[in-house]
Each structure stands twice: as C-alpha cells, then as structure tokens.
Design a protein around this motif. Structure first.
Motif, short mmCIF file in Angstrom:
data_model
loop_
_atom_site.label_atom_id
_atom_site.label_comp_id
_atom_site.label_asym_id
_atom_site.label_seq_id
_atom_site.Cartn_x
_atom_site.Cartn_y
_atom_site.Cartn_z
N HIS A 11 -32.09 -60.04 88.73
CA HIS A 11 -32.40 -60.89 89.88
C HIS A 11 -31.26 -61.82 90.29
O HIS A 11 -31.22 -62.26 91.44
N HIS A 12 -30.34 -62.12 89.38
CA HIS A 12 -29.31 -63.12 89.70
C HIS A 12 -27.88 -62.60 89.64
O HIS A 12 -26.96 -63.34 90.01
N ALA A 13 -27.66 -61.39 89.21
CA ALA A 13 -26.30 -60.86 89.05
C ALA A 13 -25.60 -60.72 90.40
O ALA A 13 -26.22 -60.37 91.40
N PRO A 14 -24.30 -60.95 90.40
CA PRO A 14 -23.52 -60.81 91.63
C PRO A 14 -23.05 -59.37 91.86
O PRO A 14 -22.22 -59.12 92.72
N CYS A 15 -23.59 -58.44 91.05
CA CYS A 15 -23.12 -57.07 91.11
C CYS A 15 -24.27 -56.13 90.74
O CYS A 15 -25.39 -56.58 90.46
N ALA A 16 -23.99 -54.85 90.72
CA ALA A 16 -24.98 -53.87 90.31
C ALA A 16 -25.28 -54.02 88.82
O ALA A 16 -24.42 -54.42 88.04
N VAL A 17 -26.52 -53.70 88.44
CA VAL A 17 -26.94 -53.79 87.05
C VAL A 17 -27.62 -52.47 86.68
O VAL A 17 -28.53 -52.03 87.38
N LEU A 18 -27.16 -51.87 85.60
CA LEU A 18 -27.77 -50.66 85.07
C LEU A 18 -28.53 -51.06 83.82
O LEU A 18 -27.93 -51.52 82.85
N VAL A 19 -29.87 -50.92 83.85
CA VAL A 19 -30.71 -51.29 82.71
C VAL A 19 -31.19 -50.01 82.05
O VAL A 19 -31.86 -49.20 82.69
N LEU A 20 -30.85 -49.87 80.79
CA LEU A 20 -31.23 -48.69 80.02
C LEU A 20 -32.31 -49.07 79.01
O LEU A 20 -32.23 -50.13 78.40
N PRO A 21 -33.30 -48.20 78.82
CA PRO A 21 -34.32 -48.52 77.81
C PRO A 21 -33.73 -48.38 76.41
O PRO A 21 -33.00 -47.43 76.13
N SER A 22 -34.04 -49.33 75.54
CA SER A 22 -33.60 -49.22 74.15
C SER A 22 -34.27 -48.02 73.52
O SER A 22 -35.46 -47.80 73.74
N PRO A 23 -33.51 -47.23 72.75
CA PRO A 23 -34.14 -46.10 72.08
C PRO A 23 -35.21 -46.61 71.10
O PRO A 23 -35.01 -47.62 70.44
N THR A 24 -36.35 -45.94 71.06
CA THR A 24 -37.40 -46.35 70.12
C THR A 24 -37.06 -45.86 68.74
O THR A 24 -36.41 -44.83 68.56
#
Length: 147
Positions: free
Chosen positions: A133-146
């Motif tokens: 929500h606050h980053a000045p750039c693109a954000v890639l969020v990956l799910p942590s491996p279970t």
C-alpha cells in the motif's frame, strides 16, 4: 520483458526469523536475467524499544553485519556469487522497507508473506500488505512455502 519496463534495482527485505529463501531466489534470477542491481535490506526495531527490553543498542553497520552473518549461508545458497548491496535501517519493518526503497531508487521489492487468519489480517495488517500500500515502486509478494 521490454527493457524499459525491466526493474533496474531490486530489493529483498530480510530478517533472521524469516529468511525469505523464495524471495531471494526469485530476485536473484531476475537480477541475472535483467542485469539489475540487487539490494538486501535489513530492518530492525527502534533501538529505544530494544534497550527497554534488555537488548543492546546497535549501529546500522552492526545490524547489517549481524544479520548478514546470521543469514550468510542462506544468502550464499540462494544467490551464490551474485553481487549485491546490503543496507540496514532502524525502523518499524514496513515503514523501514518503504523508506529504504525510496532512498535507494528501488524499482521492485520482492518479499514473502505467510498465511494469516482473517482476524490477523483485520486487526494486524501484515508487513507485506503495508508495503504494497505504501511502496514507491512495484511489489512482488510471494507466498512462503509451507513446511
């Protein structure tokens, strides 16, 4: 990917309790393929809070060195000999990540998130949600491996 859209600077936030192996691996692959610059970011809580609970106050260099030492084997395993810059900041995690991204002209932040219950999401937004929500750039969020 069109070269003008390729991120020139990629940042991976790291902590010792969540080493972000998948984020490191993904960022390293993109860095190699795109010729980007890789930054590993360490954000530690406010030193005043650390002092109040019995921890010693550390300088930014000490924080960076301690975390790089603790995560050295994981970093080596996931990114190998890929050149990278390590930066540190004393701040609340999400705010620190966003501030470091601004300071270093980051084009892409790669981070991991873990599964959270609905109550956790409602009453305590995750670091990754705050960064998105606050980053000045693109954000890639990956799910942590279970496990």
């Amino acid at each position: 990917m069109h070269k003008s859209l390729a991120p020139q600077t990629i940042m991976v936030p790291l902590t010792t309790d969540r080493p972000a192996r998948l984020a490191l691996r993904a960022a390293a692959q993109m860095t190699r393929e795109l010729g980007s610059r890789l930054i590993l970011a360490y954000v530690s809580p406010e030193p005043g809070q650390m002092g109040q609970v019995g921890f010693r106050v550390e300088s930014l260099d000490q924080i960076r060195d301690r975390l790089e030492g603790a995560l050295g084997a994981i970093i080596q395993e996931e990114i190998g000999d890929l050149p990278h810059q390590a930066v540190a900041r004393v701040d609340e995690p999400a705010e620190g990540i966003v501030a470091l991204a601004r300071e270093h002209g980051v084009d892409l932040i790669v981070l991991e998130t873990r599964p959270r219950s609905l109550l956790e999401r409602v009453f305590n937004p995750s670091v990754s949600a705050k960064v998105v929500h606050h980053a000045p750039c693109a954000v890639l969020v990956l799910p942590s491996p279970t496990a």
